[in-house]
Write a protein that holds these residues in place. Structure first.
Motif, PDB file in Angstrom:
ATOM      1  N   ASP A   9      90.138   9.602  27.601  1.00 53.79           N
ATOM      2  CA  ASP A   9      89.155  10.276  28.017  1.00 53.79           C
ATOM      3  C   ASP A   9      88.503  11.537  27.353  1.00 53.79           C
ATOM      4  N   TYR A  10      89.006  11.381  26.083  1.00 52.47           N
ATOM      5  CA  TYR A  10      88.314  11.702  25.389  1.00 52.47           C
ATOM      6  C   TYR A  10      87.123  11.926  25.382  1.00 52.47           C
ATOM      7  N   CYS A  11      86.881  10.006  24.879  1.00 52.64           N
ATOM      8  CA  CYS A  11      86.050   9.634  24.223  1.00 52.64           C
ATOM      9  C   CYS A  11      84.460   9.805  25.167  1.00 52.64           C
ATOM     10  N   ILE A  12      85.284   9.125  26.381  1.00 52.49           N
ATOM     11  CA  ILE A  12      84.323   9.674  27.822  1.00 52.49           C
ATOM     12  C   ILE A  12      83.556  11.090  27.103  1.00 52.49           C
ATOM     13  N   TRP A  13      84.447  11.876  27.206  1.00 50.52           N
ATOM     14  CA  TRP A  13      83.833  13.141  26.966  1.00 50.52           C
ATOM     15  C   TRP A  13      82.947  13.807  26.306  1.00 50.52           C
ATOM     16  N   CYS A  14      83.477  12.746  24.715  1.00 50.31           N
ATOM     17  CA  CYS A  14      82.422  12.934  23.726  1.00 50.31           C
ATOM     18  C   CYS A  14      80.910  12.129  24.561  1.00 50.31           C
ATOM     19  N   TRP A  15      80.975  10.903  25.094  1.00 47.47           N
ATOM     20  CA  TRP A  15      79.767   9.983  25.144  1.00 47.47           C
ATOM     21  C   TRP A  15      78.987  10.817  26.287  1.00 47.47           C
ATOM     22  N   GLU A  16      79.441  11.659  27.199  1.00 45.91           N
ATOM     23  CA  GLU A  16      78.750  12.950  28.314  1.00 45.91           C
ATOM     24  C   GLU A  16      78.189  13.552  27.301  1.00 45.91           C
ATOM     25  N   CYS A  17      78.661  14.362  26.182  1.00 45.05           N
ATOM     26  CA  CYS A  17      78.694  15.431  26.060  1.00 45.05           C
ATOM     27  C   CYS A  17      76.777  14.629  25.005  1.00 45.05           C
ATOM     28  N   PHE A  18      77.165  14.267  24.352  1.00 42.27           N
ATOM     29  CA  PHE A  18      76.332  12.805  23.729  1.00 42.27           C
ATOM     30  C   PHE A  18      74.911  13.307  24.745  1.00 42.27           C
ATOM     31  N   ASN A  19      75.216  12.199  25.843  1.00 39.72           N
ATOM     32  CA  ASN A  19      74.420  11.629  26.720  1.00 39.72           C
ATOM     33  C   ASN A  19      73.540  13.349  27.075  1.00 39.72           C
ATOM     34  N   PHE A  20      74.601  14.524  27.644  1.00 38.41           N
ATOM     35  CA  PHE A  20      73.501  15.490  28.127  1.00 38.41           C
ATOM     36  C   PHE A  20      72.396  16.707  26.868  1.00 38.41           C
ATOM     37  N   SER A  21      73.344  16.571  25.865  1.00 39.10           N
ATOM     38  CA  SER A  21      72.711  16.582  24.455  1.00 39.10           C
ATOM     39  C   SER A  21      70.942  15.631  24.993  1.00 39.10           C
ATOM     40  N   SER A  22      71.109  14.303  24.825  1.00 41.09           N
ATOM     41  CA  SER A  22      70.417  13.332  24.822  1.00 41.09           C
ATOM     42  C   SER A  22      69.272  13.594  25.382  1.00 41.09           C
ATOM     43  N   GLN A  23      69.883  14.087  26.480  1.00 40.84           N
ATOM     44  CA  GLN A  23      68.474  14.263  28.209  1.00 40.84           C
ATOM     45  C   GLN A  23      68.112  15.606  27.442  1.00 40.84           C
ATOM     46  N   TYR A  24      68.845  16.457  27.185  1.00 44.45           N
ATOM     47  CA  TYR A  24      68.043  17.980  26.768  1.00 44.45           C
ATOM     48  C   TYR A  24      66.911  17.891  26.101  1.00 44.45           C
ATOM     49  N   CYS A  25      67.584  17.434  25.001  1.00 40.63           N
ATOM     50  CA  CYS A  25      66.959  17.512  23.571  1.00 40.63           C
ATOM     51  C   CYS A  25      66.086  16.879  23.337  1.00 40.63           C
ATOM     52  N   ASN A  26      65.692  16.012  23.614  1.00 36.26           N
ATOM     53  CA  ASN A  26      64.274  14.999  23.734  1.00 36.26           C
ATOM     54  C   ASN A  26      63.362  15.180  24.992  1.00 36.26           C
ATOM     55  N   ASP A  27      63.804  15.590  26.104  1.00 32.01           N
ATOM     56  CA  ASP A  27      63.181  16.211  27.329  1.00 32.01           C
ATOM     57  C   ASP A  27      61.693  16.469  26.341  1.00 32.01           C
ATOM     58  N   LYS A  28      60.181  16.217  26.633  1.00 34.42           N
ATOM     59  CA  LYS A  28      59.154  16.653  25.955  1.00 34.42           C
ATOM     60  C   LYS A  28      58.956  17.364  26.989  1.00 34.42           C
ATOM     61  N   LYS A  29      58.925  17.181  27.696  1.00 32.13           N
ATOM     62  CA  LYS A  29      58.804  18.392  29.435  1.00 32.13           C
ATOM     63  C   LYS A  29      59.018  19.894  29.203  1.00 32.13           C
ATOM     64  N   LEU A  30      60.404  19.982  28.256  1.00 31.35           N
ATOM     65  CA  LEU A  30      61.086  21.313  28.076  1.00 31.35           C
ATOM     66  C   LEU A  30      60.029  22.161  26.451  1.00 31.35           C
ATOM     67  N   GLU A  31      59.718  21.279  25.682  1.00 30.65           N
ATOM     68  CA  GLU A  31      60.080  21.951  24.393  1.00 30.65           C
ATOM     69  C   GLU A  31      58.687  23.143  24.414  1.00 30.65           C
ATOM     70  N   GLY A  32      58.584  24.607  23.821  1.00 32.33           N
ATOM     71  CA  GLY A  32      58.568  25.289  23.633  1.00 32.33           C
ATOM     72  C   GLY A  32      58.348  25.874  25.209  1.00 32.33           C
ATOM     73  N   TRP A  33      59.594  25.688  26.441  1.00 35.16           N
ATOM     74  CA  TRP A  33      59.729  26.370  27.401  1.00 35.16           C
ATOM     75  C   TRP A  33      60.060  28.189  27.363  1.00 35.16           C
ATOM     76  N   HIS A  34      60.958  28.662  26.434  1.00 34.40           N
ATOM     77  CA  HIS A  34      61.576  29.346  26.476  1.00 34.40           C
ATOM     78  C   HIS A  34      62.003  30.270  24.957  1.00 34.40           C
ATOM     79  N   GLU A  35      62.445  31.105  24.500  1.00 32.76           N
ATOM     80  CA  GLU A  35      62.620  31.307  23.634  1.00 32.76           C
ATOM     81  C   GLU A  35      63.674  31.179  23.365  1.00 32.76           C
ATOM     82  N   ILE A  36      64.975  30.688  24.748  1.00 29.20           N
ATOM     83  CA  ILE A  36      66.489  30.330  24.358  1.00 29.20           C
ATOM     84  C   ILE A  36      66.321  28.646  24.635  1.00 29.20           C
TER      85      ILE A  36
END
Length: 177
Positions: A9-36
């Motif tokens: 279950d913990y490995c699944i959590w790691c996978w989910e955290c990795f994927n969520f982060s990857s989707q967010y951090c690699n989405d070019k449409k979001l670059e510079g959308w806000h200071e946050i």
């Protein structure tokens, strides 16, 4: 088997955290959308680095056990083959694991005074190393499940990718207002 299922279950959590982060951090449409954006990128990356690092910590620190891969393997009967497979996972993925653990140890979990002076970016790894790591991790956990007489370890869940995309769409809708 409770310890093993908890590890799965913990490995699944790691996978989910990795994927969520990857989707967010690699989405070019979001670059510079806000200071946050910069803050969220750091938070997502550091959190998933921290989660993966915990899988590879020492089994025991002082009087306390850490729920790590090796800890769970060492609790299994006739575990020599699993220990060998774990060492192969570590060897084959060492540059990725080391990068993640160094980032955790130097800048995420501790305020290492020398890390600011080194002018080094921590947590950098080759493209695809993360995917290879999770593929190898899945194979190891699957073997551990089989060894324990459990059914196969499920495939990594894909719903988190859609959740991340939904989150990104909410941000994009707010950005475009």
């Amino acid at each position: 088997n409770t310890e093993l299922i908890r590890l799965g279950d913990y490995c699944i959590w790691c996978w989910e955290c990795f994927n969520f982060s990857s989707q967010y951090c690699n989405d070019k449409k979001l670059e510079g959308w806000h200071e946050i954006d910069h803050m969220l990128t750091i938070i997502f990356k550091e959190y998933y680095f921290l989660q993966i690092s915990k899988l590879h910590d020492q089994e025991k620190v002082g009087d306390f056990n850490n729920h790590t891969i090796k800890y769970v393997i060492n609790k299994a009967n006739d575990n020599s083959l699993l220990l060998l497979e774990f060492e192969i996972l570590r060897k084959d993925n060492w540059s990725f694991i080391k990068s993640i653990k160094t980032a955790r140890n130097k800048v995420i979990a501790h305020n290492d005074t020398s890390s600011g002076q080194l002018n080094v970016r921590f947590g950098i790894f080759n493209e695809g190393d993360d995917i290879q790591y999770f593929n190898d991790l899945h194979q190891l956990i699957d073997r551990m499940y089989k060894h324990a007489g459990l059914t196969l370890f499920n495939d990594w869940p894909e719903f988190v990718i859609q959740d991340a995309k939904s989150f990104i769409n909410v941000i994009l809708a707010a950005k475009n207002r």
